[in-house]
Design an enzyme around this catalytic site. Sequence first.
Site, mmCIF file in Angstrom:
data_model
loop_
_atom_site.group_PDB
_atom_site.id
_atom_site.type_symbol
_atom_site.label_atom_id
_atom_site.label_comp_id
_atom_site.label_asym_id
_atom_site.label_seq_id
_atom_site.Cartn_x
_atom_site.Cartn_y
_atom_site.Cartn_z
ATOM 1 N N GLU A 139 -36.601 55.846 38.712
ATOM 2 C CA GLU A 139 -36.308 56.459 37.410
ATOM 3 C C GLU A 139 -36.062 55.306 36.441
ATOM 4 O OE1 GLU A 139 -34.933 57.606 34.079
ATOM 5 O OE2 GLU A 139 -33.244 56.912 35.303
ATOM 6 N N SER A 140 -36.820 55.260 35.350
ATOM 7 C CA SER A 140 -36.868 54.064 34.505
ATOM 8 C C SER A 140 -35.557 53.764 33.778
ATOM 9 C CB SER A 140 -38.030 54.139 33.517
ATOM 10 O OG SER A 140 -37.871 55.236 32.651
ATOM 11 N N HIS A 150 -31.382 32.020 40.464
ATOM 12 C CA HIS A 150 -32.664 32.678 40.184
ATOM 13 C C HIS A 150 -33.237 33.360 41.417
ATOM 14 C CE1 HIS A 150 -32.212 30.389 36.627
ATOM 15 N NE2 HIS A 150 -33.142 29.474 36.802
ATOM 16 N N GLU A 151 -33.213 32.648 42.525
ATOM 17 C CA GLU A 151 -33.788 33.163 43.757
ATOM 18 C C GLU A 151 -33.053 34.423 44.214
ATOM 19 O OE1 GLU A 151 -34.266 28.671 43.613
ATOM 20 O OE2 GLU A 151 -32.647 30.085 43.213
ATOM 21 N N ASP A 155 -29.109 32.403 31.867
ATOM 22 C CA ASP A 155 -30.446 32.138 32.386
ATOM 23 C C ASP A 155 -31.347 33.275 31.918
ATOM 24 O OD1 ASP A 155 -30.002 29.754 33.883
ATOM 25 O OD2 ASP A 155 -29.072 30.925 35.468
ATOM 26 N N CYS A 164 -25.713 31.550 35.235
ATOM 27 C CA CYS A 164 -25.627 30.550 36.290
ATOM 28 C C CYS A 164 -24.283 30.753 36.988
ATOM 29 C CB CYS A 164 -25.716 29.141 35.704
ATOM 30 S SG CYS A 164 -25.398 27.855 36.932
#
Length: 158
Positions: free
Chosen positions: A79-80, A97-98, A63, A56
Amino acid sequence: MSKKSTATETEGLTQLGHATSLPASPDQAVLERVPNPHPDQSYCIRFAAPEFTSLCPLTGQPDFAHLVIDYVPRKWIVESKSLKLYLGSFRNHGSFHEACTMDIGLRIKELLSPRWLRIGGYWYPRGGMPIDVFWQTGEPPKGVWIPEQGVPGYRGRG
């Protein structure tokens, strides 16, 4: 049949096959791409990060979210390992969050220029209310199987 990878397709990668520390922030994270092995086909790639964390920006409290990223590639795929490190870089990053959800979606869109992309950020409650964030680049291409993200809405205890 897929074509075999060649050294030239991965020669510019800086993290895959190397010991790499977790970046200190999303801005410092290097997100990398490799050529799509089937650029002539429309198919969906899914990444799920069920233990995503950030902070946060006001309280510094953690969060938690379950992120699901779906995309239909064009010329490039992410690429993972670099994606895992990028997502992990949010662990000590303060952002709402947004902002986290949208920043991730927009950065992947900018890197890959996919045919289509969507991200679902299923955030666990803080202050008694979950905040879920969803974004996509437009309508998915016709004829591509894109499963539901499969993350149930938060139901609390019971």
